[in-house]
Write a protein that holds these residues in place. Sequence first.
Motif, PDB file in Angstrom:
ATOM      1  N   MET A  60     -22.067  17.826 -37.476  1.00 51.09           N
ATOM      2  CA  MET A  60     -21.562  17.953 -36.101  1.00 51.09           C
ATOM      3  C   MET A  60     -21.328  19.420 -35.725  1.00 51.09           C
ATOM      4  O   MET A  60     -21.702  19.862 -34.654  1.00 51.09           O
ATOM      5  CB  MET A  60     -20.256  17.159 -36.005  1.00 51.09           C
ATOM      6  CG  MET A  60     -19.688  17.109 -34.638  1.00 51.09           C
ATOM      7  SD  MET A  60     -20.789  16.478 -33.369  1.00 51.09           S
ATOM      8  CE  MET A  60     -20.870  14.737 -33.735  1.00 51.09           C
ATOM      9  N   LYS A  67     -19.640  14.502 -38.542  1.00 52.34           N
ATOM     10  CA  LYS A  67     -19.162  13.636 -37.466  1.00 52.34           C
ATOM     11  C   LYS A  67     -17.993  12.780 -37.959  1.00 52.34           C
ATOM     12  O   LYS A  67     -18.014  12.278 -39.075  1.00 52.34           O
ATOM     13  CB  LYS A  67     -20.298  12.725 -36.991  1.00 52.34           C
ATOM     14  CG  LYS A  67     -19.869  11.783 -35.883  1.00 52.34           C
ATOM     15  CD  LYS A  67     -21.048  11.061 -35.268  1.00 52.34           C
ATOM     16  CE  LYS A  67     -20.633   9.864 -34.429  1.00 52.34           C
ATOM     17  NZ  LYS A  67     -19.357   9.915 -33.764  1.00 52.34           N
ATOM     18  N   ASN A 107     -23.238  19.702 -32.424  1.00 47.76           N
ATOM     19  CA  ASN A 107     -23.868  18.490 -31.912  1.00 47.76           C
ATOM     20  C   ASN A 107     -25.381  18.714 -31.740  1.00 47.76           C
ATOM     21  O   ASN A 107     -25.964  18.302 -30.727  1.00 47.76           O
ATOM     22  CB  ASN A 107     -23.213  18.111 -30.569  1.00 47.76           C
ATOM     23  CG  ASN A 107     -23.094  16.609 -30.407  1.00 47.76           C
ATOM     24  OD1 ASN A 107     -23.564  15.855 -31.248  1.00 47.76           O
ATOM     25  ND2 ASN A 107     -22.472  16.171 -29.321  1.00 47.76           N
ATOM     26  N   PHE A 158     -22.224  22.536 -21.409  1.00 49.55           N
ATOM     27  CA  PHE A 158     -22.147  22.032 -22.782  1.00 49.55           C
ATOM     28  C   PHE A 158     -20.688  21.833 -23.190  1.00 49.55           C
ATOM     29  O   PHE A 158     -20.301  20.800 -23.730  1.00 49.55           O
ATOM     30  CB  PHE A 158     -22.829  23.014 -23.753  1.00 49.55           C
ATOM     31  CG  PHE A 158     -22.675  22.603 -25.191  1.00 49.55           C
ATOM     32  CD1 PHE A 158     -23.559  21.689 -25.757  1.00 49.55           C
ATOM     33  CD2 PHE A 158     -21.633  23.085 -25.965  1.00 49.55           C
ATOM     34  CE1 PHE A 158     -23.399  21.278 -27.078  1.00 49.55           C
ATOM     35  CE2 PHE A 158     -21.465  22.676 -27.280  1.00 49.55           C
ATOM     36  CZ  PHE A 158     -22.359  21.776 -27.835  1.00 49.55           C
ATOM     37  N   ARG A 159     -19.872  22.835 -22.894  1.00 50.00           N
ATOM     38  CA  ARG A 159     -18.450  22.805 -23.258  1.00 50.00           C
ATOM     39  C   ARG A 159     -17.745  21.637 -22.572  1.00 50.00           C
ATOM     40  O   ARG A 159     -17.024  20.867 -23.185  1.00 50.00           O
ATOM     41  CB  ARG A 159     -17.827  24.134 -22.834  1.00 50.00           C
ATOM     42  CG  ARG A 159     -16.443  24.384 -23.353  1.00 50.00           C
ATOM     43  CD  ARG A 159     -15.904  25.687 -22.770  1.00 50.00           C
ATOM     44  NE  ARG A 159     -16.772  26.816 -22.992  1.00 50.00           N
ATOM     45  CZ  ARG A 159     -17.149  27.681 -22.041  1.00 50.00           C
ATOM     46  NH1 ARG A 159     -16.701  27.567 -20.806  1.00 50.00           N
ATOM     47  NH2 ARG A 159     -17.952  28.674 -22.327  1.00 50.00           N
ATOM     48  N   GLU A 187     -18.933  18.908 -21.498  1.00 52.44           N
ATOM     49  CA  GLU A 187     -19.399  17.575 -21.886  1.00 52.44           C
ATOM     50  C   GLU A 187     -19.195  17.250 -23.359  1.00 52.44           C
ATOM     51  O   GLU A 187     -19.190  16.086 -23.737  1.00 52.44           O
ATOM     52  CB  GLU A 187     -20.884  17.430 -21.530  1.00 52.44           C
ATOM     53  CG  GLU A 187     -21.075  17.429 -20.022  1.00 52.44           C
ATOM     54  CD  GLU A 187     -22.534  17.358 -19.594  1.00 52.44           C
ATOM     55  OE1 GLU A 187     -23.426  17.344 -20.467  1.00 52.44           O
ATOM     56  OE2 GLU A 187     -22.759  17.335 -18.369  1.00 52.44           O
ATOM     57  N   ASN A 188     -19.065  18.284 -24.201  1.00 47.56           N
ATOM     58  CA  ASN A 188     -19.037  18.029 -25.646  1.00 47.56           C
ATOM     59  C   ASN A 188     -17.730  18.346 -26.343  1.00 47.56           C
ATOM     60  O   ASN A 188     -17.491  17.884 -27.452  1.00 47.56           O
ATOM     61  CB  ASN A 188     -20.144  18.822 -26.342  1.00 47.56           C
ATOM     62  CG  ASN A 188     -21.519  18.317 -25.983  1.00 47.56           C
ATOM     63  OD1 ASN A 188     -21.998  17.364 -26.595  1.00 47.56           O
ATOM     64  ND2 ASN A 188     -22.141  18.909 -24.978  1.00 47.56           N
ATOM     65  N   LEU A 189     -16.915  19.187 -25.720  1.00 46.83           N
ATOM     66  CA  LEU A 189     -15.735  19.687 -26.422  1.00 46.83           C
ATOM     67  C   LEU A 189     -14.455  19.372 -25.665  1.00 46.83           C
ATOM     68  O   LEU A 189     -14.425  19.468 -24.441  1.00 46.83           O
ATOM     69  CB  LEU A 189     -15.845  21.208 -26.605  1.00 46.83           C
ATOM     70  CG  LEU A 189     -17.070  21.708 -27.372  1.00 46.83           C
ATOM     71  CD1 LEU A 189     -17.171  23.222 -27.268  1.00 46.83           C
ATOM     72  CD2 LEU A 189     -17.003  21.282 -28.825  1.00 46.83           C
ATOM     73  N   LYS A 204     -17.242  17.670 -14.167  1.00 48.68           N
ATOM     74  CA  LYS A 204     -18.515  17.098 -14.652  1.00 48.68           C
ATOM     75  C   LYS A 204     -19.231  16.300 -13.552  1.00 48.68           C
ATOM     76  O   LYS A 204     -20.300  15.727 -13.794  1.00 48.68           O
ATOM     77  CB  LYS A 204     -18.202  16.190 -15.848  1.00 48.68           C
ATOM     78  CG  LYS A 204     -19.399  15.764 -16.665  1.00 48.68           C
ATOM     79  CD  LYS A 204     -18.982  14.770 -17.734  1.00 48.68           C
ATOM     80  CE  LYS A 204     -20.194  14.104 -18.348  1.00 48.68           C
ATOM     81  NZ  LYS A 204     -19.780  13.067 -19.313  1.00 48.68           N
ATOM     82  N   PRO A 237     -15.527  13.730 -25.321  1.00 50.23           N
ATOM     83  CA  PRO A 237     -16.216  14.777 -26.074  1.00 50.23           C
ATOM     84  C   PRO A 237     -16.425  14.358 -27.524  1.00 50.23           C
ATOM     85  O   PRO A 237     -15.637  13.587 -28.073  1.00 50.23           O
ATOM     86  CB  PRO A 237     -15.246  15.953 -26.007  1.00 50.23           C
ATOM     87  CG  PRO A 237     -13.904  15.304 -25.905  1.00 50.23           C
ATOM     88  CD  PRO A 237     -14.114  14.066 -25.072  1.00 50.23           C
ATOM     89  N   ALA A 238     -17.476  14.875 -28.122  1.00 44.90           N
ATOM     90  CA  ALA A 238     -17.758  14.562 -29.522  1.00 44.90           C
ATOM     91  C   ALA A 238     -16.753  15.242 -30.440  1.00 44.90           C
ATOM     92  O   ALA A 238     -16.434  14.754 -31.515  1.00 44.90           O
ATOM     93  CB  ALA A 238     -19.168  15.018 -29.871  1.00 44.90           C
ATOM     94  N   GLN A 251     -14.304  10.325 -32.974  1.00 45.15           N
ATOM     95  CA  GLN A 251     -14.322  11.744 -32.646  1.00 45.15           C
ATOM     96  C   GLN A 251     -14.142  12.630 -33.890  1.00 45.15           C
ATOM     97  O   GLN A 251     -13.544  12.215 -34.870  1.00 45.15           O
ATOM     98  CB  GLN A 251     -13.214  12.062 -31.637  1.00 45.15           C
ATOM     99  CG  GLN A 251     -13.746  12.263 -30.250  1.00 45.15           C
ATOM    100  CD  GLN A 251     -13.120  11.344 -29.240  1.00 45.15           C
ATOM    101  OE1 GLN A 251     -12.221  10.585 -29.546  1.00 45.15           O
ATOM    102  NE2 GLN A 251     -13.605  11.424 -28.022  1.00 45.15           N
TER     103      GLN A 251
END
Length: 219
Positions: A1, A26, A63, A78-79, A81-83, A109, A158-159, A191
């Motif tokens: 991840m 992950k 990711n 990116f930030r 949506e992912n963090l 978003k 977020p992942a 997560q």
Amino acid sequence: MIEAQNIHKYYDNLHVLKGVDLHIKKSEIVSIVGASGAGKTTLLQILGTLDSFQDNKTKLKINDVDIGSLSGRMLAKFRNENLGFIFQFHQLLPEFTALENVCIPAFIKNTPKVDAIKRAKELLSFLGLSHREEHKPGELSGGEQQRVAVARALVNNPAIILADEPSGNLDTESAENLHNLFFKLRDEFGQTFVIVTHNEELANMADRKLVMQDGLIVS
Ligand SMILES: Nc1ncnc2c1ncn2[C@@H]1O[C@H](COP(=O)(O)OP(=O)(O)O)[C@@H](O)[C@H]1O
Ligand SMILES: [Mg+2]
């Protein structure tokens, strides 16, 4: 991840990160401990893409995305949506209600308003805050404010959640509840967490505890 290789950071002549390597899977919960000034916050800011690294031998993949190849709007997207970020001082916006604070990253978003509100309400309910939705941060306890900040960090699903001293200004009971919540979230939503903490108990609960010293992860 998270695949980080050879992260360096300088503030003028001060060499703050000296070639950090980090591999996080992950759904892993990793804690980072270490003396004040060791570089923990700087590392978290770089992993969070909030700060840049300065070495062309550095590799940072989050990711499966090569962070070095993103810039400007792409990086911000990116930030967003992912963090997810949780800080010691939760930085809620005082003039907005708890519900509005949680919705903000979803609005950024471009999530449709009804969907954002639905998701925010679900999270606040999950965190035991349904009855506090319409309250502003100033009307909430420290533990409640921190849970609102957690909901805000999660609203875009977020992942990865990055937390810097998340329980640093909470009483023992609120801190314990927050820590249990991190594990519950991991179990329910899968997560990945990277948590910088001085709290020994939280650090030891993690799947892996990393020790940072003088700009390097030493164990
Ligand atoms: N914006 C900055 N400008 C200059 N020096 C900084 C800045 N941010 C942090 N530092 C320095 O970098 C070192 C590491 O800081 P930090 O990452 O905040 O450590 P930690 O979170 O482990 O306490 C410290 O010596 C700190 O003074
Ligand atoms: Mg710090």
